[in-house]
Write an enzyme that holds these catalytic residues in place. Structure first.
Site, PDB file in Angstrom:
ATOM      1  CE1 TYR A 286      23.484   4.345  37.625  1.00 64.34           C
ATOM      2  CE2 TYR A 286      25.813   3.301  38.134  1.00 64.34           C
ATOM      3  CZ  TYR A 286      24.463   3.768  38.579  1.00 64.34           C
ATOM      4  OH  TYR A 286      24.146   3.685  40.011  1.00 64.34           O
TER       5      TYR A 286
ATOM      6  CB  ILE B  89      19.697   4.619  48.631  1.00 63.19           C
ATOM      7  CG1 ILE B  89      20.555   3.400  48.553  1.00 63.19           C
ATOM      8  CG2 ILE B  89      20.095   5.752  49.166  1.00 63.19           C
ATOM      9  CD1 ILE B  89      21.554   3.409  47.682  1.00 63.19           C
TER      10      ILE B  89
ATOM     11  CG  ASP C 123      10.275   6.669  43.184  1.00 62.11           C
ATOM     12  OD1 ASP C 123      11.172   6.449  43.864  1.00 62.11           O
ATOM     13  OD2 ASP C 123       9.926   5.882  42.045  1.00 62.11           O
TER      14      ASP C 123
ATOM     15  CG  ASP D 167      10.020  10.482  34.172  1.00 64.48           C
ATOM     16  OD1 ASP D 167      11.490  10.884  34.436  1.00 64.48           O
ATOM     17  OD2 ASP D 167       9.751  10.203  33.134  1.00 64.48           O
ATOM     18  CB  VAL D 168      14.365  13.002  37.778  1.00 61.59           C
ATOM     19  CG1 VAL D 168      13.699  12.873  39.289  1.00 61.59           C
ATOM     20  CG2 VAL D 168      14.909  11.897  37.555  1.00 61.59           C
TER      21      VAL D 168
END
Ligand code: NAP
Length: 247
Positions: A152, A15, A34, A60-61
């Site tokens: 999640y 997405i 990403d 890396d978020v």
């Protein structure tokens, strides 16, 4: 769409990559962030080949310092970022009674805290500009639940709450904040779930009112509208893209 600058997290795949392609096709400069830096760079190179402007960055978020550095890098190379689409996410499967503290923390860190950090890192630029657009990518599982995905679904539910708070807090500053909860979109994440035997693609297609699996481009088109001028009166909303699976 005017020549603005967007940051798309998870922009190397699925997405997020489709959002990057679509925004670039609409004339926006895009920074794709990403975990997989190579994938982000490849996606950016494909956009450039099509005549767009894009950069790919390994981020890396869960690492706030890396996010801040990427925002600064984007500002230097592409101009002030005033659009943010947060598509980075991970959906590990863990039956509830087997979830460890580390599993739980990691799932929240990527999906919820990562979204919080990206919003907090980019919002000052939007405030300074007096204009901004944030689209968080949540999940249709927030509405339906999903077995073995407690971390999640909890994290994505938090993303919906965060979206509503930011919408209220920044509405007076020309900034809109909405969430798109996708459902059943054909991406590497979905294919991985199918490969784990959680469900069969054909069975799910049969249960989807529009009779097909969603495409990342379906979500990208919705994001493109939400970040446009035309969507300036839409904020704090949950805009499902799920083929009628959640009504
Ligand atoms: P995808 O193809 O796996 O894309 C997710 C991207 O996020 C991957 O490139 C992944 O990198 C990256 N990522 C994971 N952890 C990260 C981190 N810590 N920092 C930075 N990037 C990270 O899956 P997708 O389907 O396009 O998912 C996009 C978003 O839609 C996710 O937030 C997902 O939860 C949400 N969503 C998708 C569906 C669906 O049906 N596909 C349904 C509901 C919600 P790696 O591949 O290297 O891990």
């Amino acid at each position: 769409m005017s020549e603005r600058t967007a940051i798309v997290t998870g922009g190397g795949s699925g997405i997020g990559a489709a959002v990057g392609r679509r925004l670039a096709a609409d004339g926006t400069r895009v920074a794709l962030l990403d975990l997989d830096g190579e994938a982000a760079e490849t996606a950016a190179a494909e956009i450039e080949k099509e005549g767009g402007t894009a950069i790919g960055l390994a981020v890396d978020v869960t690492d706030r310092a890396a996010i801040d550095a990427a925002v600064a890098d984007t500002r230097t190379r592409l101009g002030r970022p005033v659009i943010l689409v947060t598509s980075a996410g991970a959906a590990p499967i863990h039956p509830f009674l087997t979830i460890t503290a580390e599993d739980w923390q990691r799932t929240l860190a990527v999906n919820l805290t990562g979204t919080f950090d990206c919003c907090q890192a980019v919002l000052p630029d939007m405030v300074e500009e007096g204009w901004g657009r944030i689209v968080t990518i949540s999940s249709s599982s927030v509405h339906s639940g999903a077995p073995a995905m407690a971390g999640y679904v909890s994290a994505k539910s938090g993303v919906v709450g965060l979206t509503k708070v930011l919408a209220r807090e920044f509405a007076g500053k020309g900034i809109t904040v909405n969430t798109v909860p996708p459902g059943f979109i054909d991406s590497p994440m979905l294919r991985a779930t199918v490969a784990q035997g959680l469900f069969a693609l054909e069975d799910e297609i049969a249960e989807t009112p529009v009779g097909r699996v969603g495409r990342p481009e379906d979500v990208a088109a919705t994001c493109a509208f939400l970040v446009s001028e035309d969507a300036s009166y839409i904020t704090g909303q949950i805009i499902g893209v799920n083929g009628g699976r959640n009504i």
